[in-house]
Design a protein around this motif. Structure first.
Motif, mmCIF file in Angstrom:
data_model
loop_
_atom_site.group_PDB
_atom_site.id
_atom_site.type_symbol
_atom_site.label_atom_id
_atom_site.label_comp_id
_atom_site.label_asym_id
_atom_site.label_seq_id
_atom_site.Cartn_x
_atom_site.Cartn_y
_atom_site.Cartn_z
ATOM 1 N N HIS A 183 1.031 -1.294 -0.119
ATOM 2 C CA HIS A 183 -0.076 -0.073 0.118
ATOM 3 C C HIS A 183 1.044 1.116 0.024
ATOM 4 O O HIS A 183 0.704 2.028 0.809
ATOM 5 N N PHE A 184 1.559 1.561 -1.057
ATOM 6 C CA PHE A 184 2.703 2.504 -1.294
ATOM 7 C C PHE A 184 2.067 3.997 -1.257
ATOM 8 O O PHE A 184 2.422 4.937 -0.895
ATOM 9 N N GLU A 185 0.754 3.887 -1.964
ATOM 10 C CA GLU A 185 0.324 5.180 -2.047
ATOM 11 C C GLU A 185 -0.322 5.831 -0.701
ATOM 12 O O GLU A 185 -0.155 6.966 -0.072
ATOM 13 N N GLU A 186 -0.732 4.529 0.229
ATOM 14 C CA GLU A 186 -1.336 5.064 1.499
ATOM 15 C C GLU A 186 -0.255 5.381 2.506
ATOM 16 O O GLU A 186 -0.242 6.373 3.181
ATOM 17 N N LEU A 187 1.005 4.857 2.220
ATOM 18 C CA LEU A 187 2.157 4.978 3.135
ATOM 19 C C LEU A 187 2.957 6.579 2.587
ATOM 20 O O LEU A 187 3.314 7.113 3.415
ATOM 21 N N GLU A 188 2.776 6.861 1.528
ATOM 22 C CA GLU A 188 3.141 8.106 0.973
ATOM 23 C C GLU A 188 2.429 9.247 1.392
ATOM 24 O O GLU A 188 2.766 10.270 2.040
ATOM 25 N N LEU B 87 0.575 9.005 4.453
ATOM 26 C CA LEU B 87 1.024 8.934 5.811
ATOM 27 C C LEU B 87 2.061 9.741 6.116
ATOM 28 O O LEU B 87 2.174 10.470 7.108
ATOM 29 N N THR B 88 3.265 9.583 5.197
ATOM 30 C CA THR B 88 4.420 10.295 5.656
ATOM 31 C C THR B 88 4.663 11.421 4.841
ATOM 32 O O THR B 88 5.730 12.185 4.669
ATOM 33 N N GLU B 89 3.514 11.933 4.135
ATOM 34 C CA GLU B 89 3.261 13.034 3.467
ATOM 35 C C GLU B 89 4.159 13.233 2.349
ATOM 36 O O GLU B 89 4.991 14.351 1.952
ATOM 37 N N GLY B 90 4.888 11.828 1.830
ATOM 38 C CA GLY B 90 5.561 12.042 0.644
ATOM 39 C C GLY B 90 6.912 12.925 0.914
ATOM 40 O O GLY B 90 7.629 13.289 0.021
ATOM 41 N N SER C 77 8.424 8.840 -2.821
ATOM 42 C CA SER C 77 7.029 8.761 -3.285
ATOM 43 C C SER C 77 6.546 7.248 -3.231
ATOM 44 O O SER C 77 7.564 6.358 -3.054
ATOM 45 N N ALA C 78 5.342 7.185 -3.559
ATOM 46 C CA ALA C 78 4.771 5.711 -3.704
ATOM 47 C C ALA C 78 5.557 4.904 -4.782
ATOM 48 O O ALA C 78 5.876 3.771 -4.426
ATOM 49 N N SER C 79 5.777 5.648 -5.769
ATOM 50 C CA SER C 79 6.623 5.015 -6.876
ATOM 51 C C SER C 79 8.059 4.547 -6.456
ATOM 52 O O SER C 79 8.574 3.578 -6.844
ATOM 53 N N GLU D 153 8.486 9.544 8.958
ATOM 54 C CA GLU D 153 8.903 9.967 7.823
ATOM 55 C C GLU D 153 9.679 8.782 7.507
ATOM 56 O O GLU D 153 10.617 8.089 8.058
ATOM 57 N N LEU D 154 9.627 8.032 6.278
ATOM 58 C CA LEU D 154 10.375 7.041 5.553
ATOM 59 C C LEU D 154 11.491 7.587 4.720
ATOM 60 O O LEU D 154 11.379 8.253 3.824
ATOM 61 N N ILE D 155 12.478 7.390 5.110
ATOM 62 C CA ILE D 155 13.717 8.144 4.806
ATOM 63 C C ILE D 155 14.281 7.154 3.726
ATOM 64 O O ILE D 155 14.672 7.984 2.484
#
Length: 115
Positions: free
Chosen positions: A21-26, A28-31, A35-37, A108-110
């Motif tokens: 669920h990369f879009e949802e994670l993006e 959540l982390t405000e991108g 990015s999801a991609s 934040e996903l670094i």
């Protein structure tokens, strides 16, 4: 040691990664960093099928660095990911967790890669 609320934030991120669920994670982390991609590309490049880690992996979460800035506590965490092929893999999620208010966290996903 990372507070339990911070560990719960790690659980949410890992669950979203495992489910793809990369879009949802993006969202959540405000991108902020990935990015999801970019997340999907990193997982695809690694080549394994992500699975949920065992509960003891969450019990062992430790921050690699902690700081305080502007009244907020910030924790850096490198969390190993698990694959169906390997179990614990060389792929890790590098996270920055911030306690913005008592019990309220942002994440934040670094990076996704080798620690």
């Amino acid at each position: 040691m990372l507070p339990e609320e911070g560990v719960n934030a790690v659980r949410v991120v890992i669950a979203l990664l495992v489910r793809g669920h990369f879009e949802e994670l993006e969202t959540l982390t405000e991108g902020r960093r990935l990015s999801a991609s970019a997340m999907a590309d990193a997982v695809d490049r690694y080549g394994g099928d992500l699975i949920s880690p065992p509960e003891e992996a969450f019990a062992a979460v430790e921050e690699s660095a902690a700081a305080e800035a502007d009244g907020e506590r910030v924790f850096a965490v490198d969390f190993p990911l698990w694959t169906a092929q390997e179990g614990r893999s060389a792929l890790a999620a590098r996270l920055a967790l911030t306690e913005v208010m008592d019990g309220v966290w942002t994440v934040e996903l670094i990076a996704l890669g080798a620690p």
